[in-house]
Design a protein around this motif. Structure first.
Motif, PDB file in Angstrom:
ATOM      1  N   PRO A 207      13.339   2.224  -7.017  1.00 19.94           N
ATOM      2  CA  PRO A 207      12.322   2.853  -6.160  1.00 19.94           C
ATOM      3  C   PRO A 207      11.702   1.838  -5.207  1.00 19.94           C
ATOM      4  O   PRO A 207      11.641   0.640  -5.511  1.00 19.94           O
ATOM      5  N   ILE A 208      11.257   2.309  -4.056  1.00 16.42           N
ATOM      6  CA  ILE A 208      10.472   1.484  -3.150  1.00 16.42           C
ATOM      7  C   ILE A 208       9.038   1.996  -3.156  1.00 16.42           C
ATOM      8  O   ILE A 208       8.781   3.194  -3.285  1.00 16.42           O
ATOM      9  N   ARG A 209       8.096   1.076  -3.041  1.00 20.50           N
ATOM     10  CA  ARG A 209       6.674   1.420  -3.032  1.00 20.50           C
ATOM     11  C   ARG A 209       6.231   1.592  -1.591  1.00 20.50           C
ATOM     12  O   ARG A 209       6.285   0.644  -0.800  1.00 20.50           O
ATOM     13  N   VAL A 210       5.799   2.785  -1.229  1.00 22.06           N
ATOM     14  CA  VAL A 210       5.436   3.108   0.147  1.00 22.06           C
ATOM     15  C   VAL A 210       3.921   3.255   0.235  1.00 22.06           C
ATOM     16  O   VAL A 210       3.330   4.151  -0.363  1.00 22.06           O
ATOM     17  N   GLY A 214       3.089   6.216   3.797  1.00 24.09           N
ATOM     18  CA  GLY A 214       3.950   5.886   4.929  1.00 24.09           C
ATOM     19  C   GLY A 214       3.218   5.798   6.243  1.00 24.09           C
ATOM     20  O   GLY A 214       3.823   5.497   7.279  1.00 24.09           O
ATOM     21  N   ARG A 215       1.895   6.037   6.222  1.00 28.77           N
ATOM     22  CA  ARG A 215       1.097   5.990   7.453  1.00 28.77           C
ATOM     23  C   ARG A 215       0.647   4.551   7.716  1.00 28.77           C
ATOM     24  O   ARG A 215      -0.536   4.218   7.704  1.00 28.77           O
ATOM     25  N   LEU A 266       6.162   2.977   9.596  1.00 22.97           N
ATOM     26  CA  LEU A 266       6.902   2.524   8.425  1.00 22.97           C
ATOM     27  C   LEU A 266       7.962   3.539   8.002  1.00 22.97           C
ATOM     28  O   LEU A 266       9.071   3.163   7.610  1.00 22.97           O
ATOM     29  N   ASP A 267       7.645   4.841   8.081  1.00 25.19           N
ATOM     30  CA  ASP A 267       8.619   5.868   7.701  1.00 25.19           C
ATOM     31  C   ASP A 267       9.905   5.756   8.527  1.00 25.19           C
ATOM     32  O   ASP A 267      11.011   5.927   8.003  1.00 25.19           O
ATOM     33  N   ARG A 283      11.337   6.998  -3.315  1.00 26.87           N
ATOM     34  CA  ARG A 283      10.014   6.572  -2.857  1.00 26.87           C
ATOM     35  C   ARG A 283       8.946   6.760  -3.925  1.00 26.87           C
ATOM     36  O   ARG A 283       8.923   7.773  -4.620  1.00 26.87           O
ATOM     37  N   GLU A 284       8.075   5.776  -3.993  1.00 24.40           N
ATOM     38  CA  GLU A 284       6.920   5.832  -4.889  1.00 24.40           C
ATOM     39  C   GLU A 284       5.678   5.566  -4.043  1.00 24.40           C
ATOM     40  O   GLU A 284       5.552   4.500  -3.430  1.00 24.40           O
ATOM     41  N   ALA A 285       4.768   6.529  -3.983  1.00 25.17           N
ATOM     42  CA  ALA A 285       3.571   6.405  -3.148  1.00 25.17           C
ATOM     43  C   ALA A 285       2.543   5.511  -3.826  1.00 25.17           C
ATOM     44  O   ALA A 285       2.254   5.653  -5.018  1.00 25.17           O
TER      45      ALA A 285
END
Length: 332
Positions: A207-210, A214-215, A266-267, A283-285
């Motif tokens: 997973p990636i930490r966003v 993403g804003r 970023l998105d 994705r991981e918020a």
């Protein structure tokens, strides 16, 4: 005559040394091979320079926060110019190990200023950071904007470097130029930077930490464009003519933004990495981390007017180049 490049085993230092060597200069590179990230990557960068340029590149493993060691490293050398890129990097890590930032970025910078005062090179260019703008809501960031509200200790140390440089330029008439870099990426990059982290995770299925849903926007700047800005400034020392310089100084001290003059969402950058990797991200918020800012965006009009600086690599071109290098380097 030789150019002294600090942080020569680092990302930008490796590329700047390479560009100087490629045009026929001799380079003395110093670095303490700090274990903040994999020392093996730093050694590989040095091996690349030695393999391509041989004796024109001399590496000295030393810590420039030790003034005696720094003097020993350059003993007997005639220094034409200094490119001071060595530092303790990373906004988030400055919350965990603040003393390392003061040692490297404040005491270390002072030692380089003292070396320049004693040796009188033609010019010293040093690395600052877009982080000095703090939570500035006015976009794009201009060198005319105030930079006295840092939101991380890393940013505070970089602003301190600028202020110390202004003092030395005023007192000793040293030609100095500070460069506020904006989110640098590309081959031989840093493992703690977003594009490396996302590429590594996506290729491995992690997973990636966003942050912030993403804003987030960053002025991602390809390494070749950063180096072009460094070399253009290095070759043109500020005159000691009393006229105001970029950054407001009347001493021979200039400050410039070096960026791509675009705030990339970023998105959209993640989508480019996904296409380049041929895989979708998991994705991981997460919230925006302490010390981070929501957006960076460089106003580059002053460096463009003074040096003809014009970035040429778009994020759509640069991301695939980085991913290709990453695959080759790691054998993925």
């Amino acid at each position: 005559m030789a150019f002294l490049v600090t942080g020569a085993a680092g990302f930008i230092g490796h590329h700047v040394a390479s560009r100087l060597l490629a045009r026929g200069e001799r380079v003395i590179g110093i670095d303490n091979l700090n274990p903040y990230y994999a020392v093996s990557l730093k050694r590989d960068r040095l091996a690349d320079l030695t393999a391509r340029f041989g004796d024109a590149f001399r590496f000295v493993g030393t810590d420039f926060t030790d003034e005696v060691a720094l003097e020993t490293a350059v003993a007997g050398a005639e220094i034409e110019g200094i490119v001071h890129l060595g530092a303790q990097a990373g906004v988030r890590h400055s919350l965990e190990d603040p003393r390392a930032y003061v040692r490297a970025n404040v005491m270390g910078h002072l030692n380089l200023l003292e070396l320049a005062r004693a040796r009188r090179p033609r010019h010293m260019v040093y690395a600052s950071s877009s982080s000095v703008y703090g939570g500035n809501a006015r976009l794009p960031f201009s060198v005319a904007d105030r930079a006295d509200n840092p939101v991380s200790l890393y940013a505070a140390t970089k602003r301190a470097d600028e202020l110390m440089s202004e003092s030395y330029a005023h007192l000793y008439r040293l030609p100095l130029t500070g460069l506020r870099f904006f989110t640098v990426y590309g081959p031989w990059g840093r493992p703690d930077m977003a594009i490396w982290i996302f590429t590594s995770a996506i290729l491995a299925g992690r997973p990636i930490r966003v942050s912030n849903g993403g804003r987030v926007q960053r002025d991602f700047t390809y390494i070749d464009d950063i180096v072009a800005g460094v070399i253009a400034c290095l070759d043109s020392p500020p005159p000691d003519d009393g006229a105001p310089k970029p950054g407001g100084s009347q001493a021979p001290h200039r400050i410039y933004n070096v960026g791509n003059h675009r705030a990339e969402p970023l998105d959209e950058v993640i989508a480019l990495i996904e296409r380049s990797c041929g895989r979708s991200a998991i994705r991981e918020a997460v919230p925006l981390p302490p010390g981070d800012v929501a957006a960076t965006f460089a106003d580059i009009e002053t460096i463009r007017a003074d040096h003809g600086y014009q970035p040429t690599t778009t994020i759509a071109e640069g991301v695939p180049r980085f991913v290709d290098w990453f695959r080759a380097y790691h054998g993925v």
